[in-house]
Enzyme design. Structure first.
Site, mmCIF file in Angstrom:
data_model
loop_
_atom_site.group_PDB
_atom_site.id
_atom_site.type_symbol
_atom_site.label_atom_id
_atom_site.label_comp_id
_atom_site.label_asym_id
_atom_site.label_seq_id
_atom_site.Cartn_x
_atom_site.Cartn_y
_atom_site.Cartn_z
ATOM 1 N N ALA A 269 0.844 -1.184 0.000
ATOM 2 C CA ALA A 269 0.000 0.000 0.000
ATOM 3 C C ALA A 269 0.885 1.241 0.000
ATOM 4 O O ALA A 269 2.093 1.146 0.187
ATOM 5 C CB ALA A 269 -0.896 0.019 1.230
ATOM 6 N N HIS A 304 -0.267 1.158 9.363
ATOM 7 C CA HIS A 304 1.040 1.603 8.879
ATOM 8 C C HIS A 304 0.887 2.820 7.953
ATOM 9 O O HIS A 304 1.546 3.842 8.158
ATOM 10 C CB HIS A 304 1.717 0.441 8.138
ATOM 11 C CG HIS A 304 3.041 0.771 7.531
ATOM 12 N ND1 HIS A 304 4.233 0.445 8.132
ATOM 13 C CD2 HIS A 304 3.370 1.412 6.381
ATOM 14 C CE1 HIS A 304 5.228 0.859 7.377
ATOM 15 N NE2 HIS A 304 4.736 1.456 6.303
ATOM 16 N N GLU A 305 0.026 2.705 6.967
ATOM 17 C CA GLU A 305 -0.122 3.817 6.014
ATOM 18 C C GLU A 305 -0.688 5.048 6.712
ATOM 19 O O GLU A 305 -0.268 6.173 6.446
ATOM 20 C CB GLU A 305 -1.012 3.416 4.833
ATOM 21 C CG GLU A 305 -0.566 2.157 4.082
ATOM 22 C CD GLU A 305 0.891 2.135 3.694
ATOM 23 O OE1 GLU A 305 1.480 3.201 3.463
ATOM 24 O OE2 GLU A 305 1.471 1.022 3.621
HETATM 25 N N1 PHE Z 1 5.779 3.599 1.137
HETATM 26 C C1 PHE Z 1 5.000 2.393 1.073
HETATM 27 C C2 PHE Z 1 4.880 1.897 2.518
HETATM 28 O O1 PHE Z 1 5.717 1.260 3.052
HETATM 29 C C3 PHE Z 1 5.572 1.295 0.266
HETATM 30 C C4 PHE Z 1 5.682 1.555 -1.190
HETATM 31 C C5 PHE Z 1 6.892 1.892 -1.746
HETATM 32 C C6 PHE Z 1 4.589 1.426 -1.998
HETATM 33 C C7 PHE Z 1 7.026 2.112 -3.093
HETATM 34 C C8 PHE Z 1 4.713 1.610 -3.346
HETATM 35 C C9 PHE Z 1 5.930 1.945 -3.889
HETATM 36 O O2 PHE Z 1 3.997 2.205 3.198
HETATM 37 ZN ZN ZN Z 2 5.735 2.449 4.890
#
Ligand code: PHE
Ligand code: ZN
Length: 865
Positions: A269, A304-305
């Protein structure tokens, strides 16, 4: 159009040491999208100001863009002032302050890399982290350039839902049923947090009242058919919002928070500001279409998100070398959230198990890197277990060293001081140093050095005087560079218990090991002390200590730390497997069998069924391969099976009763205690299937279960060697009932891994299944990922390696990120015996002789130097 496939010869390396700030500030960005499946027009109007004297040209990033026009202050820029090389566009002789207008055209339908703007089941969506924004428009695609964004979206009526970051400003009908919507995000952000969605979607809605009394509009957008599977994610979101207020004092900032589920997604995600985009498998759940594990994963990922809104978005990363600043911290936050709402001990056992099996493997292999890497060729390859999981362990150690109160003060200071800024790991640790007055100089080794340090522990006890000395020695990681290696600061939590009674002789103590070697002495220690060390895995190190069977048994029986107990019995299993590898006829220690029986009977253990289930589960291949290397994966597989059979026989009188008493009654509940019971019941059934006919039980469970967890278990157990008569029938029935992609993927992965029927031919056949698609990463992971990572029998063979290599090459042309991940198991050749190594390496050589993406080239070239 630029060529997206780089030549193998000249990969460019980006280095932390060469970091330079961007010479311009972007005051605002106004984007207009005219959505079209093959010809989307993007107009960017942005306001720029020079901040570094002496600079006269502007360097923007762009990839696979059709450049329509570039204007500065309303005037077309002449081609002679534009230089396009690689992924950048240089505009020469720009004024000190100006307005830029760029029009580009892109083809979302042709975008199978799933970075930038693409179509997923006919719906427009974006993925910009890490460097996907450059596939939308020319822009400084780096996290330290922050700006406020306005997004205007025009589309045909077949795309009624049009979303972007921030607040909806207007929604206007224009001619032919077309509409224009405008979204405005008031919080300055780097472009990797930009998002846009357009499609025919349905929304489940709710609201949350924040600590200061603001009401937040919450929405989950899905394809209409999935509306009945959104509730759990929405409830999880509210729990996460409340938890972040309680535990970190963090309140949500915009008036609306949206989640969109898409079926084509490279990762789990993405935390785009106010508009998180999720892999549908990480958000959709219902009792019939998600297992307990899926429910728990969904809750953790939603959290997390959401947590990224502060740790990542409000305070972001200066450059991608700081990736763990947001990811390590956010994984730490989500694991504490899960621990608080489920069982702390079980969550920690699962995290430790994952760290050891997967991250330790990475940390000793060809792609090992520090939590703060010094360089990369392709940043997408650095979304790793080290950045995420080890990064979280490092944050956990900081909290252990500071204690919860100071840690909270440090995090408050960090969020307040750096709000709205793009910072580095140094600022995060600096805030912790400041509130505690501690020097974190030596601690920084955890961020800067790759590899897993090793810890040796020696005990000397004088039973007459009671004097007990414990000596701790640290050894550098096996992959460390000897000249430059520095000793770590290792927080070691330990306790001493009596071997016979389990009584605590020395209560839990935290020792900070900063030298190569140090010792502590305790006086008046009576009895037979056994050390429980690295409790809760207080540091991500490998314990190198040969522990006598009697000590391990005492720890497994008595220790009051869940991880220690679990770790002790795992060590016993590992020792037994080691004996079997030396001599397949060597008997399994009766003491281990007795211990297993005692744990099952222990009324206290049965109070914590999830913990007991973890203790009854044998170590995974990855853990065994790490210990018995260079090993023979097939021999290790049979040794483990033999141990499992012995335990099944040795505790034969308990499995059935355990299965029957643990299966929860009443309506399905995806909460910790019911999940724990089901997990133990299924573990018991798996053992039971090794000692008697379970056809009736399996059939009954399959047909009458109230939930997918049990139904899936019945099918999976039947598909293994337990019930050959039932196997095909249940497989077919499970597939017939697979009316969601998520259940289909469970079927595909079981079919690709079960030892009895998942041959190479069968795996190939699965990739030809009518519901399989090479362009959908979830399908690819379900078949090929499962095959390479979990089907030891078929994968570890010349034909298995060939199948993986062929698949990787095919995928690389469509989706380099997925190809680069899928190839990993081949890169671990060094852990196996030479006969395996040679065949694995020859496939890697075949791969690298082709014209590869940057992604795949970086991984494979590091693996066969
Ligand atoms: N930043 C996202 C997460 O860890 C992961 C992610 C990285 C999603 C790159 C898509 C592309 O929550
Ligand atoms: Zn993350």
């Amino acid at each position: 159009m630029t060529d997206s496939r780089a030549m193998n010869a000249a990969p460019k390396t980006t280095r932390l040491a060469e970091y330079e700030g961007f010479p311009y500030a972007v005051e605002s960005v106004d984007l207009t999208f005219d959505l079209h499946p093959t010809e989307t027009r993007v107009t960017q109007i942005s306001v720029w100001k020079k901040i570094t004297a002496g600079v006269t040209s502007l360097e923007l990033n762009g990839k696979d863009l059709k450049r329509i026009s570039v204007k500065i202050d309303g005037e077309l820029v002449d081609e002679s002032r534009l230089v396009e090389i690689d992924e950048s566009l240089l505009i020469r002789q720009v004024p000190d302050a100006f307005t830029l207008e760029v029009v580009t055209q892109i083809n979302p339908e042709a975008n199978t890399a799933l970075e930038g703007l693409y179509l997923s089941n006919g719906m427009f969506c974006t993925q910009c982290e890490a460097e996907g924004f450059r596939r939308i428009t020319y822009y400084p695609d780096r996290p330290d350039v922050m700006s406020s964004f306005t997004t205007r979206i025009t589309a045909d009526p077949e795309y009624p839902v049009l979303l972007s970051n921030g607040n909806l400003i207007s929604d206007t009908k224009i001619k032919d049923g077309r509409r224009v919507v405008v979204w405005e995000d008031p919080f300055p952000k780097p472009c990797y947090l930009f998002a846009l969605v357009g499609g025919n979607l349905a929304a489940e809605r709710d609201s949350f009242v924040t600590m200061s009394g603001r009401e937040i509009d919450l929405r989950i957008y899905v394809e209409k058919k999935d509306l009945n599977r959104t509730r759990y994610a929405l409830e999880s979101l509210k729990r996460a919002m409340a938890w972040d207020e309680d535990v970190y004092g963090r309140e949500y900032d915009l008036d609306i928070f949206m989640i969109v589920a898409v079926s084509h997604f490279n990762m789990g995600a993405m935390e785009n500001k106010g508009l998180n985009i999720f892999n549908s498998s990480c958000v959709l759940a219902s009792p019939e279409a998600a297992t307990d594990q899926a429910f728990q994963r969904i809750e953790a990922i939603v959290a997390h998100e959401y947590f990224h809104n502060w740790s990542g978005n409000r305070v972001t990363c200066r450059d991608w070398f700081q990736l763990s600043l947001k990811e390590g911290f956010t994984v730490f936050r989500d694991s504490e959230f899960s621990a608080d709402i489920n069982s702390r001990a079980v969550k920690r056992i699962q995290d430790v198990n994952f760290l050891r099996s997967a991250q330790f493997t990475e940390d000793s292999g060809p792609t090992a890197h520090p939590v703060q890497p010094p360089e990369y060729q392709e940043i997408s390859n650095f979304y790793t277990l080290t950045i995420y999981e080890k990064g979280a362990e490092v944050v956990r150690m900081i909290r252990t060293l500071l204690g919860p109160e100071l840690f909270r003060r440090g995090s408050d200071l960090y969020f307040e001081r750096y709000d709205g800024q793009a910072v580095t790991i140094k600022e995060f640790v600096g805030a912790m140093a400041e509130v505690s007055g501690r020097d974190f100089g030596q601690f920084m080794c955890w961020y800067e050095q790759p590899g897993t340090p090793r810890l040796q522990v020696y005990m000397d006890h004088d039973s007459v005087t009671g004097q007990l000395t414990i000596q701790f020695d640290q050894r550098a990681p096996a992959i460390a560079e000897i000249d430059s290696h520095k000793a770590y600061l290792i927080p070691i939590s330990y306790q001493l218990i009596d071997r016979e009674s389990g009584q605590v002789l020395v209560p839990e103590t935290l020792f900070e090991l900063s030298q190569t070697s140090a010792s502590v002495t305790h006086e008046d220690v009576k009895g037979n002390p056994v050390i429980s060390v690295l409790r809760g895995l207080s540091a991500p190190v490998k314990l190198e200590m040969t522990r006598p069977v009697a000590d391990l048994i005492a720890l497994a029986r008595f220790d009051d730390d869940g991880v220690s107990r679990w770790d002790a019995i795992q060590d016993l299993y590992i020792q037994s497997i080691g004996h079997l590898l030396k001599d397949p006829d060597s008997p399994i220690d009766q003491a281990l069998i007795d211990l297993v029986c005692e744990l099952i009977r222990d009324p206290q253990m049965v109070q914590d069924p999830a913990c007991l289930a973890e203790m009854l589960t044998l170590p995974q291949d990855n853990i065994l391969w790490d210990i018995f290397q260079p090993g023979d994966p097939q021999a290790i597989l049979s040794a483990r099976k033999q141990l499992r059979q012995t335990l099944a026989d040795g505790a034969s009188k308990y499995w059935k009763i355990l299965f029957e008493t643990m299966t929860p009654e009443g309506p399905y509940q995806p909460e910790a205690s019911a999940i724990g019971r089901r997990s133990l019941a299924i573990t018991a059934l798996t053992y039971l299937a090794k000692i008697e006919q379970v056809d009736t039980i399996l059939e009954d469970l399959f047909n009458n279960a109230s939930n997918l967890t049990e139904r899936f278990a019945a099918y999976r157990i039947a598909r293994s060697d337990a019930a050959p008569h039932l196997s095909d029938a249940l497989s077919q029935k499970f597939l017939d009932g697979a009316d969601t992609d998520e259940v289909l993927d469970l079927w595909l992965s079981t079919e690709a891994t079960n030892e009895r029927t998942a041959t190479i031919e069968r795996v190939k056949e699965l990739t030809g299944h009518e519901r399989f698609a090479w362009t959908n990463p979830n399908r690819v992971r379900a078949v090929l990922g499962a095959f390479a990572n979990r089907n030891v029998k078929a994968f570890y063979s010349a034909a298995g390696y060939r199948l993986l290599a062929d698949s990787v090459l095919k995928l690389d042309a469509m989706n380099p990120q997925i190809a680069a991940r899928l190839v990993m198991p081949l890169c671990q050749w060094a852990r196996f015996e030479p006969s395996y190594q040679d065949k694995m390496k020859s496939e890697l050589r075949r791969i690298i002789s082709q014209n590869l993406s940057k992604d795949l080239f970086e991984i494979v070239s590091k693996s066969i130097d």
